[in-house]
Design a protein around this motif. Structure first.
Motif, PDB file in Angstrom:
ATOM      1  N   SER A  91     -14.843  12.213 -11.737  1.00 57.23           N
ATOM      2  CA  SER A  91     -14.066  11.812 -10.574  1.00 57.23           C
ATOM      3  C   SER A  91     -13.212  10.607 -10.896  1.00 57.23           C
ATOM      4  O   SER A  91     -13.611   9.745 -11.685  1.00 57.23           O
ATOM      5  N   GLU A  92     -12.055  10.543 -10.253  1.00 58.23           N
ATOM      6  CA  GLU A  92     -11.161   9.395 -10.392  1.00 58.23           C
ATOM      7  C   GLU A  92     -10.519   9.147  -9.026  1.00 58.23           C
ATOM      8  O   GLU A  92      -9.997  10.063  -8.402  1.00 58.23           O
ATOM      9  N   LEU A  93     -10.599   7.908  -8.571  1.00 61.48           N
ATOM     10  CA  LEU A  93      -9.976   7.503  -7.320  1.00 61.48           C
ATOM     11  C   LEU A  93      -8.967   6.423  -7.660  1.00 61.48           C
ATOM     12  O   LEU A  93      -9.317   5.430  -8.302  1.00 61.48           O
ATOM     13  N   ILE A  94      -7.725   6.633  -7.265  1.00 56.45           N
ATOM     14  CA  ILE A  94      -6.657   5.674  -7.561  1.00 56.45           C
ATOM     15  C   ILE A  94      -6.145   5.119  -6.248  1.00 56.45           C
ATOM     16  O   ILE A  94      -5.732   5.866  -5.358  1.00 56.45           O
ATOM     17  N   VAL A  95      -6.190   3.791  -6.135  1.00 54.59           N
ATOM     18  CA  VAL A  95      -5.705   3.101  -4.943  1.00 54.59           C
ATOM     19  C   VAL A  95      -4.438   2.368  -5.334  1.00 54.59           C
ATOM     20  O   VAL A  95      -4.449   1.499  -6.206  1.00 54.59           O
ATOM     21  N   GLU A  96      -3.341   2.750  -4.706  1.00 53.48           N
ATOM     22  CA  GLU A  96      -2.041   2.145  -4.998  1.00 53.48           C
ATOM     23  C   GLU A  96      -1.751   1.094  -3.929  1.00 53.48           C
ATOM     24  O   GLU A  96      -1.258   1.411  -2.859  1.00 53.48           O
TER      25      GLU A  96
ATOM     26  N   PHE B 252       0.844  -1.194   0.000  1.00 54.43           N
ATOM     27  CA  PHE B 252       0.000   0.000   0.000  1.00 54.43           C
ATOM     28  C   PHE B 252       0.875   1.238   0.000  1.00 54.43           C
ATOM     29  O   PHE B 252       1.697   1.423   0.881  1.00 54.43           O
ATOM     30  N   SER B 253       0.711   2.071  -1.010  1.00 56.98           N
ATOM     31  CA  SER B 253       1.549   3.265  -1.062  1.00 56.98           C
ATOM     32  C   SER B 253       0.758   4.555  -1.231  1.00 56.98           C
ATOM     33  O   SER B 253       1.348   5.603  -1.408  1.00 56.98           O
ATOM     34  N   GLY B 254      -0.564   4.512  -1.182  1.00 52.01           N
ATOM     35  CA  GLY B 254      -1.320   5.751  -1.196  1.00 52.01           C
ATOM     36  C   GLY B 254      -2.632   5.684  -1.934  1.00 52.01           C
ATOM     37  O   GLY B 254      -2.938   4.717  -2.624  1.00 52.01           O
ATOM     38  N   VAL B 255      -3.406   6.754  -1.753  1.00 49.58           N
ATOM     39  CA  VAL B 255      -4.695   6.925  -2.421  1.00 49.58           C
ATOM     40  C   VAL B 255      -4.720   8.344  -2.978  1.00 49.58           C
ATOM     41  O   VAL B 255      -4.343   9.293  -2.294  1.00 49.58           O
ATOM     42  N   THR B 256      -5.152   8.480  -4.213  1.00 48.14           N
ATOM     43  CA  THR B 256      -5.285   9.788  -4.842  1.00 48.14           C
ATOM     44  C   THR B 256      -6.711   9.942  -5.350  1.00 48.14           C
ATOM     45  O   THR B 256      -7.258   9.028  -5.965  1.00 48.14           O
ATOM     46  N   TYR B 257      -7.308  11.092  -5.089  1.00 46.58           N
ATOM     47  CA  TYR B 257      -8.626  11.413  -5.609  1.00 46.58           C
ATOM     48  C   TYR B 257      -8.505  12.666  -6.456  1.00 46.58           C
ATOM     49  O   TYR B 257      -7.903  13.656  -6.039  1.00 46.58           O
ATOM     50  N   ARG B 258      -9.052  12.604  -7.665  1.00 43.70           N
ATOM     51  CA  ARG B 258      -9.060  13.766  -8.560  1.00 43.70           C
ATOM     52  C   ARG B 258     -10.480  14.018  -9.028  1.00 43.70           C
ATOM     53  O   ARG B 258     -11.213  13.092  -9.355  1.00 43.70           O
TER      54      ARG B 258
END
Length: 117
Positions: free
Chosen positions: A81-86, A7-13
């Motif tokens: 919207s875009e949610l990226i789960v790393e 797990f290295s992060g979550v980004t929401y745009r």
């Protein structure tokens, strides 16, 4: 947040009409960076989430763990919207247009937490 393997992060745009944009990045240690603006941008906001928010985010991440990447809804001239789960070798991206109808509840709530930072 407790560091989970990979797990290295979550980004929401989110972006919308009139050059509006919002971007929030949440790291596994609870640090966040928020950028927002439209024709004029505001300086980035940097901070750390509190313990209750951290617990809530971890619960939502656990609920979306079984979901694979997807896009929902046709592109429209509205908010996107875009949610990226790393959390693995390939980040999972979830994209939707306009409102959140049809978007899994946990994804919608996670996006809401990131919008409220």
């Amino acid at each position: 947040m407790h560091q989970r393997p990979g797990f290295s992060g979550v980004t929401y745009r989110m972006h919308g009409p009139g050059d509006y944009f919002y971007r929030a990045r949440l790291d596994p240690d609870g640090r966040f960076r928020v950028e927002r603006g439209s024709f004029r941008s505001a300086p980035p906001r940097i901070g750390r989430i509190d313990f209750d928010t951290r617990v809530h985010v971890e619960l939502l991440l656990a609920r979306i763990a079984p979901l694979a990447s997807w896009s929902y809804g046709p592109p429209v001239q509205a908010f996107e919207s875009e949610l990226i789960v790393e959390d693995g070798a390939v980040p999972r991206a979830f994209r939707w247009s306009a409102n959140s109808l049809g978007v899994p509840h946990a994804l919608h709530r996670l996006a809401g937490v990131l919008r409220d930072l």
